[in-house]
Design an enzyme around this catalytic site. Structure first.
Site: not given
Ligand code: NAD
Length: 503
Positions: A196, A272, A306, A406
């Protein structure tokens, strides 16, 4: 056109190619592109100008269910899960090469969709993603079982088996790369995948699915369902026939996924999540190098990283010199511009919503009493897009929200400290623990800091270096999985003990 040819394209070439692109926007289930069952769509927006790029399938639980069923059917058939390791390796090697050969298409899709500079795609995202599949393929026949010592009348061996159907839920900041980090170890170990993508950056995932089939991947093994978190991600995470969720995204959603696992079938969950990475710069460090890495560490990928080095902890005796150098140099690099210009190092943020979030944090920083050294607004002439100027705050205290939360944008906070003990204390005073760095020529200082910093990755006298062997993942609320490394393969397997009584 391959990667090297793509690097020779100019801004006009890229715009011409972008004007012709017609992305595939349906779901990919059981080897075919299909619309969402209810035929609903959502708009995919170009953050440079707010224009609609495409209408993408908006999936719900029924689409997710179809994708999971397709994955399960393929898994049970053994067409991939029991394929000879060498054959599975060959498919993934071909897949890695196809990703390289389609560098231009991937660059076009991810730049249009999330605004990252095209040079980042060609120098990092595309080769890094191809390498991820190559590395995981190389690991396939390096996973061994075990035979334990037993009485002569017994025989005991332990085998590692794939889990079944893995749901991969990914964020938007590196659409191709994050998807690769998630699906490569899952596929390499013989699982089926339902991917997804993030709703902000869905377009490159379908090209991956298409190329996987071209590489010889069987139908049903890699499925893609598009849609929003609540409507698509949640039913995937709650699905009773999904064996694992491999997630990259925010800490908030990572926690929800663990709850969903508990509410459904106790599926495995690896996360992650977010970070607030400290870079500790000691007075004896190579300041020249530390400043350059500090600038790239927070302004690269628009700060939407991240492990962005968002907290710059600087020893008092070099604090003013560091600020001066940082400010002077930051004016000449990472200036926001057209992401299709190969000389641009910083594009817009992913959406207007993300732009507002970052600008709100900048206001919070001002209200908290931090000193705005530069930036803080929307760059002139780029108001149509989701741009934010590279921004630096000094005089930041670690209990301020801009030091704790963040921001996920190009905003750095400088915090002075007296000695390494205080620096480590400040660095660790965070709910996150994804990465950290220490800059010092003193070997004792560097080693002690590396030992005491609570982070999954600690860099010494560099930032963001690494290769596929690096165990990428966090301490504390930055998550509990590990990406990239051999370990990530094991996290997609389960062990079975076979105990035989010998008559
Ligand atoms: P997000 O958590 O809002 O969304 C990530 C994914 O989760 C998306 O596909 C979203 O549609 C899905 N999602 C949202 N709500 C959900 C739910 N209730 N149930 C299931 N899936 C759901 O994050 P974002 O804004 O897309 O990305 C930014 C975040 O990602 C930042 O916090 C960043 O630090 C983190 N990140 C971490 C790493 C790592 O390796 N640690 C790498 C890249 C990004």
């Amino acid at each position: 056109m391959d990667l090297e040819q793509a690097k020779k394209l100019g801004k006009k070439d890229w715009h011409k190619l972008a004007s012709k692109i017609k992305p595939e926007t349906r779901n990919f289930i059981d080897g075919k592109f299909v619309p969402a069952k209810k035929s609903r769509t959502f708009e995919s927006i170009n953050p440079v100008n707010g224009e609609v790029i495409a209408e993408v399938a908006r999936s719900d639980a029924s689409d997710v269910d179809a994708a999971v069923k397709s994955g399960r059917k393929a898994f049970k058939s053994g067409v991939w899960s029991r394929m000879a390791p060498r054959d599975r390796m060959d498919v993934l090697y071909r897949f890695a090469n196809l990703i390289r050969e389609h560098a231009v298409d991937f660059a076009l899709l991810d730049v249009l969709n999330m605004g990252k500079p095209v040079s980042d795609m060609l120098n990092s995202d595309v080769p890094g993603s191809a390498l991820t599949f190559q590395f995981m393929a190389e690991c396939i026949d390096k996973i061994f079982g075990q035979v334990t010592a037993t009485a002569a009348s017994e025989f005991h061996y332990i085998v590692r088996e794939p889990l079944g159907v893995v749901g991969c839920i990914v964020p938007w900041n590196y659409p191709l790369m994050m998807a690769s980090w998630k699906i490569a170890p899952a596929l390499a170990t013989g699982n089926s995948v339902v991917l997804k993508p993030a709703e902000q950056s869905p377009l490159s995932a379908n090209l991956m699915a298409k190329l996987f089939m071209e590489a010889g991947g069987p139908a049903g093994v890699l499925n893609v369902v598009h849609g929003f978190g609540e409507e698509t991600g949640k039913p995937l995470a709650l699905h009773l026939d999904v064996d694992k969720i491999a997630f990259t995204g925010s800490t908030e959603i990572g926690k929800l996924l663990m709850i969903y696992a508990g509410q459904s079938n106790m599926k495995r969950v690896t996360t992650e999540c977010g970070g607030k990475t400290p870079q500790i710069i000691m007075g004896d460090a190579n300041l020249d190098s530390a400043v350059n890495y500090a600038i790239a560490g927070i302004f690269g990928n628009q700060g939407e990283v991240c492990n962005a080095g968002s907290r710059l902890l600087v020893e008092k005796k070099v604090h003013d010199e560091f600020l001066d150098l940082f400010t002077k140099r930051a004016k000449t690099v990472f200036q926001p511009g057209d992401p299709f210009d190969p000389s641009t190092q910083m594009g817009p943020l992913v959406t207007k919503g993300q732009q507002k979030r970052v600008l709100d944090y900048i206001n919070i920083g001002k209200k908290e009493g931090a000193k705005l050294c530069f930036g803080g607004g929307v760059p002139k002439g780029l108001e149509k897009g989701a741009y934010v100027q590279p921004t630096l705050f000094a005089g930041v205290k670690n209990d301020m929200r801009i030091a704790q939360e963040e921001i996920f944008g190009p905003v750095a906070a400088v915090l002075p400290f007296k000695n390494i003990e205080e620096a480590v204390e400040i660095a660790n005073d965070s709910l996150y623990g994804l990465a950290a760095s220490v800059w010092s020529k003193n070997i004792d200082t560097a080693h002690k800091a590396a030992r005491d910093l609570q982070a999954g990755v600690v860099w010494v006298n560099c930032f963001d270096h690494g290769d596929m062997t690096m165990q990428w993942g966090g301490y504390k609320q930055s998550g509990q999985g590990r990406d990239k490394c051999f370990e990530s393969m094991l996290l997609h397997t389960q062990t079975k003990s076979v105990w035989i009584h010998l008559e």
